[in-house]
Scaffold this active site. Structure first.
Site, short mmCIF file in Angstrom:
data_model
loop_
_atom_site.label_atom_id
_atom_site.label_comp_id
_atom_site.label_asym_id
_atom_site.label_seq_id
_atom_site.Cartn_x
_atom_site.Cartn_y
_atom_site.Cartn_z
N SER A 76 -12.27 25.71 -15.94
CA SER A 76 -13.09 24.86 -16.79
C SER A 76 -13.15 25.36 -18.23
O SER A 76 -12.15 25.46 -18.91
CB SER A 76 -14.48 24.73 -16.16
N ASP A 106 -13.62 20.01 -22.63
CA ASP A 106 -13.42 21.41 -22.23
C ASP A 106 -12.05 21.55 -21.58
O ASP A 106 -11.28 20.59 -21.50
CB ASP A 106 -14.54 21.88 -21.30
N ASP A 135 -10.76 21.76 -18.63
CA ASP A 135 -10.28 20.94 -17.51
C ASP A 135 -10.68 19.47 -17.64
O ASP A 135 -10.39 18.67 -16.76
CB ASP A 135 -10.75 21.51 -16.17
N ASP A 167 -13.60 17.80 -17.64
CA ASP A 167 -14.65 17.13 -16.89
C ASP A 167 -15.96 17.02 -17.67
O ASP A 167 -16.95 16.52 -17.14
CB ASP A 167 -14.88 17.79 -15.53
#
Length: 449
Positions: free
Chosen positions: A101, A243, A245, A247
């Site tokens: 993340s 960010d 990743d 999400d």
């Protein structure tokens, strides 16, 4: 949470236990074994962000899955919510995401979605964890003729872009809208620019050249300095920061000011309520959400429920209580009518839809919620005893709560992914908030730091 799985899967420094090749191999085996069905070869999607260690972990997972008789389908670099979407749309048995993340490139992680596109429950993760840790997976492998085969899917980007674009109301248009985007050199680096370009936006993209080690490096949702400056320079209507990743979303208004996940919830909640689509008039936030969110919910006639920290817990409570909108201050926002998980690109599309429908600039919409001054201090800890068993900490919290009254609040909790205690205080001014936060943090540090 168990020994391996935290609030968002398994995390650690790459190439070190537990985020090394042997562990990834074992996780691949365990997931495949748990999902095995009669006369059905387990199909598992594998995707990743742009970290250099993703290649190693991808190969190890592939080996583990095939050795246990499953068929892995590699999709390459794709945002976490894109992997959830592909898993569900392809009717796969599971989707595995290789990402840490918003963490720096040295870290990596593994999180798992079920075939329905939702993250696995704590109970399902516990079954997988026990299989990994008991060391007996080698006894469960099938004969050679039942081993699996790996496949690569080449058109996932296009499928995901079509899905995202279809969430944007057809009566609206982004044609010519100036948008600055920061992809954090991460998983959104291709799909986000293409999605907004196809929707007609006049796009300026920064931090969009991943090299394996620059993901989240002074950029993205955790570091919006460059984005804020660029939005003002370009005269853009909005800035979008994702960010690593993809999400979560942190937005920037046309004046270069950061818009939090809580403010996005209120803006989008008001839009949905106006359309009669805010089911049960309910927003699900977390215990870390700003006190201003609670005040705004009361003002606009929303019900609010505070879940435990972690988008998985927000989602669980949304499903349990019948809500279609929930999220965290950090920018994880879930539109359950559209998707099974938080999606930064989808959130950006909905936020822009709210701007266009209202005809108001983002700075004006942001004023729907007054943000209370908030201070967060993270303390490294050696252990995580129950906070209620630490009398000196309990007393320090009570003292501050008494002093603040209804003008603020206190929250002391452990991180779900790190050996860290978080002390959060909200109050009437920055000075008072910082003073009380430091006061409690010093007591926590003395007790368990």
């Amino acid at each position: 949470m168990g020994t391996l799985f935290g609030t968002d899967g398994i995390r650690g420094v790459a190439n070190r236990y537990p985020m090394d090749a042997p562990m990834a191999f074992a996780v691949g085996q365990a997931v495949t074994y748990v999902l095995k069905k009669e006369k059905h070869r387990t199909r598992i999607i594998i995707g990743k962000d742009t970290r250099i260690s993703g290649y190693m972990l991808e190969s190890a997972l592939l080996a583990g899955i095939t050795s246990m008789g499953g068929n892995p389908y590699l999709v390459g670099v794709l945002p976490t919510p894109g992997i959830a979407f592909i898993t569900e749309s392809m009717r796969a048995d599971a989707g595995i995401v290789i990402s840490a993340s918003h963490n720096p490139y040295q870290d990596n992680g593994i999180k798992i979605f079920g075939g329905n596109g939702f993250k696995l429950s704590d109970e399902q993760e516990e079954v997988i964890e026990n299989l990994v840790l008991d060391g007996k997976l080698a006894d469960k492998v099938p004969p050679v003729d039942r081993m699996g085969q790996a496949h690569r899917i080449d058109d996932v980007l296009g499928r995901y872009i079509v899905f995202l674009k279809n969430t944007f109301p057809r009566e609206l248009s982004m044609e010519g809208m100036k948008i600055v985007m920061d992809t954090a050199n991460g998983a959104t680096y291709r799909v986000a620019p293409e999605s907004f370009t196809e929707l007609g936006a006049d796009l300026d993209v920064i931090h969009n050249a991943p090299n394996g080690i620059n993901i989240n490096a002074a950029c993205g949702s955790q570091h919006t300095e460059d984005l804020r400056k660029r939005v003002v320079e370009k005269g853009a209507a909005i800035g979008l920061a994702f960010d690593g990743d993809g999400d979560r979303l942190i937005a920037v208004d046309e004046q270069g000011r950061e818009i939090t996940g809580d403010q996005i919830l209120i803006i989008c909640g008001k839009m949905l309520k106006g359309k009669g689509r805010l089911k049960n008039d309910l927003l699900v936030s977390t215990v870390m959400s700003n006190l201003g969110l609670t005040v705004a919910c009361k003002k606009y006639g929303f019900r609010q429920h505070a879940a435990k920290v972690g988008d998985r817990y927000v989602l669980e409570d949304m499903q349990r209580l019948g809500s279609v909108l929930g999220g965290e201050e950090s920018g994880h926002v879930i539109f359950l009518d559209h998707h099974t998980t938080g999606d930064g690109i989808l959130t950006a599309i909905q936020l822009i839809a709210a701007m266009l429908e209202s005809g108001k600039p983002l700075s004006e919409l942001a004023r729907l919620m007054d943000v209370f001054p908030q201070k967060l201090i993270n303390i490294d800890v050696k252990s995580k005893p129950d906070i209620s068993t630490l009398p000196q900490v309990v007393q320090a919290v009570k003292d501050v709560e008494s002093a603040l009254g209804d003008q603020g609040r206190v929250l002391v909790r452990y991180s779900g992914t790190q050996n860290m205690c978080r002390v959060m205080v909200e109050g009437p001014s920055d000075e008072i908030t910082l003073k009380y936060c430091r006061q409690i943090a010093d007591v926590v540090k003395a007790a368990i730091g």
